[in-house]
Design an enzyme around this catalytic site. Structure first.
Site, PDB file in Angstrom:
ATOM      1  N   SER A  50     -63.231 -22.282 -24.395  1.00 32.13           N
ATOM      2  CA  SER A  50     -63.446 -21.545 -23.334  1.00 32.13           C
ATOM      3  C   SER A  50     -62.295 -20.469 -23.079  1.00 32.13           C
ATOM      4  O   SER A  50     -61.220 -20.673 -24.050  1.00 32.13           O
ATOM      5  CB  SER A  50     -63.433 -22.464 -22.044  1.00 32.13           C
ATOM      6  OG  SER A  50     -62.218 -22.983 -21.892  1.00 32.13           O
ATOM      7  N   ASP A  83     -67.010 -19.783 -25.857  1.00 27.60           N
ATOM      8  CA  ASP A  83     -67.587 -20.404 -24.599  1.00 27.60           C
ATOM      9  C   ASP A  83     -67.238 -19.511 -23.455  1.00 27.60           C
ATOM     10  O   ASP A  83     -65.885 -19.251 -23.200  1.00 27.60           O
ATOM     11  CB  ASP A  83     -67.235 -21.718 -24.511  1.00 27.60           C
ATOM     12  CG  ASP A  83     -68.261 -22.536 -23.621  1.00 27.60           C
ATOM     13  OD1 ASP A  83     -69.327 -22.043 -23.500  1.00 27.60           O
ATOM     14  OD2 ASP A  83     -67.725 -23.486 -22.995  1.00 27.60           O
ATOM     15  N   HIS A  84     -68.556 -19.066 -22.821  1.00 29.17           N
ATOM     16  CA  HIS A  84     -68.347 -18.433 -21.764  1.00 29.17           C
ATOM     17  C   HIS A  84     -67.070 -17.200 -21.564  1.00 29.17           C
ATOM     18  O   HIS A  84     -66.274 -17.210 -20.989  1.00 29.17           O
ATOM     19  CB  HIS A  84     -67.779 -19.194 -20.416  1.00 29.17           C
ATOM     20  CG  HIS A  84     -68.937 -19.964 -20.130  1.00 29.17           C
ATOM     21  ND1 HIS A  84     -70.066 -19.523 -19.189  1.00 29.17           N
ATOM     22  CD2 HIS A  84     -69.405 -21.356 -20.215  1.00 29.17           C
ATOM     23  CE1 HIS A  84     -71.113 -20.555 -19.028  1.00 29.17           C
ATOM     24  NE2 HIS A  84     -70.613 -21.859 -19.679  1.00 29.17           N
ATOM     25  N   GLY A 190     -69.268 -30.068 -15.429  1.00 32.07           N
ATOM     26  CA  GLY A 190     -68.468 -31.014 -14.826  1.00 32.07           C
ATOM     27  C   GLY A 190     -69.011 -32.301 -14.691  1.00 32.07           C
ATOM     28  O   GLY A 190     -70.245 -32.482 -15.131  1.00 32.07           O
ATOM     29  N   SER A 225     -74.491 -30.039 -20.208  1.00 27.73           N
ATOM     30  CA  SER A 225     -75.198 -31.217 -21.111  1.00 27.73           C
ATOM     31  C   SER A 225     -74.784 -32.394 -21.151  1.00 27.73           C
ATOM     32  O   SER A 225     -75.313 -33.158 -22.056  1.00 27.73           O
ATOM     33  CB  SER A 225     -75.952 -30.624 -22.308  1.00 27.73           C
ATOM     34  OG  SER A 225     -76.732 -29.622 -22.047  1.00 27.73           O
ATOM     35  N   ASP A 268     -68.877 -30.958 -23.020  1.00 28.84           N
ATOM     36  CA  ASP A 268     -67.314 -30.786 -22.795  1.00 28.84           C
ATOM     37  C   ASP A 268     -67.016 -32.222 -21.980  1.00 28.84           C
ATOM     38  O   ASP A 268     -66.217 -33.095 -22.414  1.00 28.84           O
ATOM     39  CB  ASP A 268     -66.864 -29.908 -22.111  1.00 28.84           C
ATOM     40  CG  ASP A 268     -65.352 -29.691 -22.027  1.00 28.84           C
ATOM     41  OD1 ASP A 268     -64.736 -30.375 -22.274  1.00 28.84           O
ATOM     42  OD2 ASP A 268     -64.980 -28.726 -21.277  1.00 28.84           O
ATOM     43  N   THR A 269     -67.586 -32.533 -20.961  1.00 30.04           N
ATOM     44  CA  THR A 269     -67.231 -33.516 -19.707  1.00 30.04           C
ATOM     45  C   THR A 269     -67.327 -35.051 -20.697  1.00 30.04           C
ATOM     46  O   THR A 269     -66.158 -35.735 -20.199  1.00 30.04           O
ATOM     47  CB  THR A 269     -68.251 -33.404 -18.620  1.00 30.04           C
ATOM     48  OG1 THR A 269     -68.001 -32.151 -17.959  1.00 30.04           O
ATOM     49  CG2 THR A 269     -67.871 -34.642 -17.825  1.00 30.04           C
TER      50      THR A 269
HETATM   51  P1  13P Z   1     -70.424 -30.165 -19.626  1.00 27.85           P
HETATM   52  O1  13P Z   1     -69.515 -30.112 -18.325  1.00 27.85           O
HETATM   53  O2  13P Z   1     -71.788 -30.848 -19.002  1.00 27.85           O
HETATM   54  O3  13P Z   1     -69.845 -31.028 -20.861  1.00 27.85           O
HETATM   55  O4  13P Z   1     -70.908 -28.884 -19.913  1.00 27.85           O
HETATM   56  C1  13P Z   1     -69.978 -28.114 -20.669  1.00 27.85           C
HETATM   57  C2  13P Z   1     -70.684 -26.784 -20.988  1.00 27.85           C
HETATM   58  O5  13P Z   1     -71.577 -26.385 -20.689  1.00 27.85           O
HETATM   59  C3  13P Z   1     -69.513 -25.708 -21.596  1.00 27.85           C
HETATM   60  O6  13P Z   1     -70.125 -24.371 -21.616  1.00 27.85           O
END
Ligand code: 13P
Length: 341
Positions: A50, A83-84, A190, A225, A268-269
């Site tokens: 990110s 990412d983003h 998150g 996800s 990520d989470t």
């Molecule tokens: P999570 O927070 O569900 O892992 O999502 C990560 C994500 O979509 C990064 O772009």
């Protein structure tokens, strides 16, 4: 092998009917965890950074760690994805550095929180598609707005406020020429996605299926996800953490998505939870330790375990050797030929 175009990874995933996890990284241990999981499960991988990760790592550190990964894991096709990307500038700087894929998130304004207009989104994304495809780099766009704001990307809305409209999604893909499309179906970034196990009311898989019917040839991307498994929450809380009860996206819903056009699954989470639980455990059980390796090694191992499990669940396991990665120049040539046709 060099870093590979994400488009090729996703095209192959579509042929094979599987999904590819896109795991976020900030440091060496996270990259090593993903690469070890990929080797063990024989998976192609998408590693994503990110804007926050690029700033945390001064991005050239991350980039060179990824080059080290290509040397040490030559059997693994891997894409490096922004990412983003919050703005045209962020995406262009990622392309200039050597990322093989970028997300232009024009669903939000460059502040990363204010929902934008369709016109702004199309214009910014189209500009990035032109710049990226000229270099063989892949582009992911987003239409609809994700909830959540914990990671600085999301409108802070509940997940259902700005679901992707299938007609708008089709129009967006037509106008921009993106390779992959992130959609909003009720997920958010998150740990705190759902207050109970999601149902069709809160996680709109029917919407995803409708979008796939309209766009059968576009690779769909599921953000937010992580499954936020109770076991990982419990380890953190057992060793002094204070997570509130929460639910993520059940793996079986992701698998339903994969049957309906989802090719990239952002996680990520779950990796963050695994790392933090492992570190807390060492701190609680061995308070005399002060060598960072004593807790970073178990942390890396815990992340590897969750990544390997997801690679198996998403179906990418076993597919690393299916194809020969194409150079980015070849991808650029294909985009040129497609545009001329
Ligand atoms: P999570 O927070 O569900 O892992 O999502 C990560 C994500 O979509 C990064 O772009």
């Amino acid at each position: 092998m060099p870093l590979v175009s994400m488009r090729q990874l996703l095209d192959e995933a579509a042929k094979g009917g599987y999904g590819v996890g896109a795991f976020n990284v900030n440091n060496m241990e996270q990259i090593q965890a993903i690469m070890e999981a990929a080797r063990e499960t024989k998976s192609p991988v998408i590693v994503q950074a990110s804007r926050g990760a690029r700033s945390y790592s001064q991005d050239r550190f991350l980039y060179h760690l990824m080059l080290a990964a290509t040397e040490l894991y030559p059997e693994t096709p891997m894409a490096l994805h922004q990412d983003h990307g919050n703005s045209v500038e962020t995406c262009k700087s990622a392309i200039a550095m050597g990322f093989t894929s970028v997300m232009m998130d024009g669903s939000l304004m460059p502040d990363g929180k204010t929902p934008s207009t369709f016109e702004y989104n199309v214009k910014a994304t189209r500009e990035i598609v032109e710049a990226a495809h000229a270099k063989g780099v892949t582009v992911e766009g987003e239409i609809g707005v994700l909830g959540g704001i914990e990671d600085g990307h999301g409108a802070g809305l509940d997940g259902l406020s700005h679901l992707t409209d299938p007609d708008q999604a089709a129009e967006f893909v037509r106008l921009t020429g993106v390779d992959a499309l992130a959609i909003a179906i009720g997920t958010s970034h998150g740990a705190y996605k759902f207050t109970k196990k999601p149902t069709g009311e809160t996680l709109k898989m029917d919407r995803l299926i409708e979008i796939h019917k309209r766009l059968p040839n576009t690779h769909l991307v599921m953000h937010g996800s992580s499954s936020v498994p109770k076991e990982l929450q419990d380890i953190i809380n057992q060793y002094g953490g204070k997570l509130k009860p929460t639910w993520g996206v059940p793996v079986e819903e992701i698998q339903l998505g994969i049957k309906n056009g989802v090719r990239k699954v952002n996680v990520d989470t779950d990796c963050r939870l695994a790392i933090t639980g492992a570190i807390r455990k060492v701190f609680a059980e061995k308070p005399e330790e002060f060598d960072p390796r004593s807790y970073l090694k178990p942390a890396r191992e815990a992340m590897k375990k969750v990544v390997a499990l997801r690679m198996t669940q998403f179906g990418q396991a076993g597919h690393a050797g299916d194809y020969t990665p194409l150079p980015l120049e070849e991808m650029a040539k294909r985009y040129r030929e497609h545009a001329a046709a």
